[in-house]
Design a protein around this motif. Structure first.
Motif, mmCIF file in Angstrom:
data_model
loop_
_atom_site.group_PDB
_atom_site.id
_atom_site.type_symbol
_atom_site.label_atom_id
_atom_site.label_comp_id
_atom_site.label_asym_id
_atom_site.label_seq_id
_atom_site.Cartn_x
_atom_site.Cartn_y
_atom_site.Cartn_z
ATOM 1 N N ILE A 52 64.536 45.068 39.518
ATOM 2 C CA ILE A 52 64.320 43.627 39.470
ATOM 3 C C ILE A 52 62.907 43.393 38.961
ATOM 4 O O ILE A 52 62.025 44.241 39.108
ATOM 5 N N VAL A 53 62.700 42.247 38.356
ATOM 6 C CA VAL A 53 61.380 41.799 37.926
ATOM 7 C C VAL A 53 61.247 40.381 38.462
ATOM 8 O O VAL A 53 62.182 39.589 38.361
ATOM 9 N N TYR A 54 60.079 40.061 39.053
ATOM 10 C CA TYR A 54 59.934 38.717 39.597
ATOM 11 C C TYR A 54 58.495 38.241 39.564
ATOM 12 O O TYR A 54 57.556 39.018 39.413
ATOM 13 N N ALA A 55 58.356 36.916 39.702
ATOM 14 C CA ALA A 55 57.053 36.270 39.802
ATOM 15 C C ALA A 55 57.164 35.186 40.867
ATOM 16 O O ALA A 55 58.226 34.569 41.035
ATOM 17 N N ILE A 56 56.065 34.960 41.569
ATOM 18 C CA ILE A 56 56.012 33.933 42.606
ATOM 19 C C ILE A 56 55.005 32.881 42.151
ATOM 20 O O ILE A 56 53.857 33.200 41.851
ATOM 21 N N GLY A 63 51.175 33.622 42.568
ATOM 22 C CA GLY A 63 50.301 34.438 41.740
ATOM 23 C C GLY A 63 50.673 35.909 41.760
ATOM 24 O O GLY A 63 49.966 36.741 41.216
ATOM 25 N N ARG A 64 51.802 36.234 42.364
ATOM 26 C CA ARG A 64 52.244 37.628 42.455
ATOM 27 C C ARG A 64 53.280 37.894 41.367
ATOM 28 O O ARG A 64 54.235 37.136 41.209
ATOM 29 N N LYS A 65 53.099 39.004 40.631
ATOM 30 C CA LYS A 65 54.059 39.458 39.615
ATOM 31 C C LYS A 65 54.402 40.900 39.942
ATOM 32 O O LYS A 65 53.510 41.718 40.135
ATOM 33 N N ASN A 66 55.689 41.202 39.995
ATOM 34 C CA ASN A 66 56.078 42.529 40.445
ATOM 35 C C ASN A 66 57.404 42.940 39.825
ATOM 36 O O ASN A 66 58.148 42.120 39.295
ATOM 37 N N TYR A 67 57.688 44.211 39.941
ATOM 38 C CA TYR A 67 58.985 44.788 39.602
ATOM 39 C C TYR A 67 59.248 45.875 40.623
ATOM 40 O O TYR A 67 58.317 46.477 41.163
ATOM 41 N N ALA A 118 47.586 37.130 52.451
ATOM 42 C CA ALA A 118 48.409 36.760 51.303
ATOM 43 C C ALA A 118 47.615 36.729 50.007
ATOM 44 O O ALA A 118 48.120 37.135 48.956
ATOM 45 N N ASP A 119 46.365 36.293 50.052
ATOM 46 C CA ASP A 119 45.570 36.208 48.828
ATOM 47 C C ASP A 119 45.344 37.592 48.205
ATOM 48 O O ASP A 119 45.233 37.722 46.993
ATOM 49 N N LEU A 120 45.296 38.635 49.040
ATOM 50 C CA LEU A 120 45.125 39.993 48.519
ATOM 51 C C LEU A 120 46.409 40.547 47.899
ATOM 52 O O LEU A 120 46.369 41.547 47.184
ATOM 53 N N ALA A 121 47.539 39.891 48.183
ATOM 54 C CA ALA A 121 48.824 40.324 47.630
ATOM 55 C C ALA A 121 49.103 39.684 46.276
ATOM 56 O O ALA A 121 50.120 39.954 45.661
ATOM 57 N N HIS A 122 48.186 38.838 45.804
ATOM 58 C CA HIS A 122 48.350 38.227 44.489
ATOM 59 C C HIS A 122 48.001 39.245 43.414
ATOM 60 O O HIS A 122 47.335 40.239 43.673
ATOM 61 N N GLY A 123 48.443 38.999 42.197
ATOM 62 C CA GLY A 123 48.125 39.873 41.079
ATOM 63 C C GLY A 123 49.374 40.381 40.395
ATOM 64 O O GLY A 123 50.470 39.869 40.598
ATOM 65 N N ASP A 124 49.186 41.389 39.573
ATOM 66 C CA ASP A 124 50.262 41.956 38.763
ATOM 67 C C ASP A 124 50.323 43.457 38.994
ATOM 68 O O ASP A 124 49.308 44.149 38.864
ATOM 69 N N LYS A 125 51.492 43.955 39.325
ATOM 70 C CA LYS A 125 51.662 45.381 39.607
ATOM 71 C C LYS A 125 51.195 46.258 38.445
ATOM 72 O O LYS A 125 50.790 47.391 38.656
ATOM 73 N N TYR A 131 47.662 46.998 42.222
ATOM 74 C CA TYR A 131 48.622 47.931 42.822
ATOM 75 C C TYR A 131 47.997 48.684 44.003
ATOM 76 O O TYR A 131 48.595 48.776 45.080
ATOM 77 N N GLU A 132 46.806 49.202 43.839
ATOM 78 C CA GLU A 132 46.143 49.950 44.927
ATOM 79 C C GLU A 132 45.799 49.040 46.098
ATOM 80 O O GLU A 132 45.922 49.434 47.256
ATOM 81 N N ARG A 133 45.367 47.812 45.800
ATOM 82 C CA ARG A 133 45.064 46.856 46.877
ATOM 83 C C ARG A 133 46.331 46.554 47.678
ATOM 84 O O ARG A 133 46.317 46.522 48.903
#
Length: 175
Positions: A52-56, A63-67, A118-125, A131-133
């Motif tokens: 899956i690929v997703y964005a919030i 601000g979270r982008k992940n797969y 939650a703010d630390l979970a933002h970003g792009d994998k 990813y490391e955070r």
């Protein structure tokens, strides 16, 4: 005694119902701090039979982008599917997509590190620092320190293809 279907046996139905399907949906939720009603917009792309690929775009995780690697289960062909995955943050996600009612129902078992920060979970994998955070968030608390969130969302848009999401390579590792 019934036997669970194998991945191979559900592939034709997956191809018909979900492959390359892109959903844009809003949760009617509440602000975690104030309790005020708000919309949490999510975007999900059922990329392949195990990704899956997703964005919030709204709510505390905006601000979270992940797969991820995902498992799919056909509950009723052409009507109901379940999709499950585990994130780097330690968060367990379970989503049920109701094709007929155009609804998403989720249960999220946020790791305490993910929910409390939650703010630390933002970003792009795809960004190694993000990813490391995220992986560090999984180390906070224990397996039983979870914040459970059950929500329902209305699907606003359904189409095939990537939309604004970035494609991935099947070979990319996931957690």
């Amino acid at each position: 005694m019934s036997v669970s279907p194998t991945r191979e046996s559900i592939m034709p139905q997956f191809d018909k119902d979900l492959r390359d399907l892109h959903l844009l949906y809003d949760y009617d939720a509440q602000n975690p701090q104030t309790g005020a009603p708000e919309k949490w917009r999510y975007e999900m792309w059922f990329f392949s039979h195990d990704r899956i690929v997703y964005a919030i775009h709204g709510g505390p995780m905006a601000g979270r982008k992940n797969y991820q690697t995902a498992t799919y289960q056909c509950i009723r062909p052409g009507e109901l599917w379940q999709c499950n995955w585990l994130e780097e943050t330690g968060t367990i996600c379970s989503l049920v997509y109701d094709l007929k009612l155009n609804k998403i129902t989720t249960l999220l078992g946020f790791s305490i590190g993910h929910w409390a920060n939650a703010d630390l979970a933002h970003g792009d994998k795809r960004n190694p620092q993000d990813y490391e955070r995220w992986r560090g968030l999984a180390k906070q608390g224990t397996q039983i320190d979870r914040y459970l969130l059950s929500e329902q969302a209305d699907i606003l848009e359904t189409f095939h293809g990537k939309g604004d999401l970035e494609p991935i390579e099947e070979s990319w590792p996931t957690f």
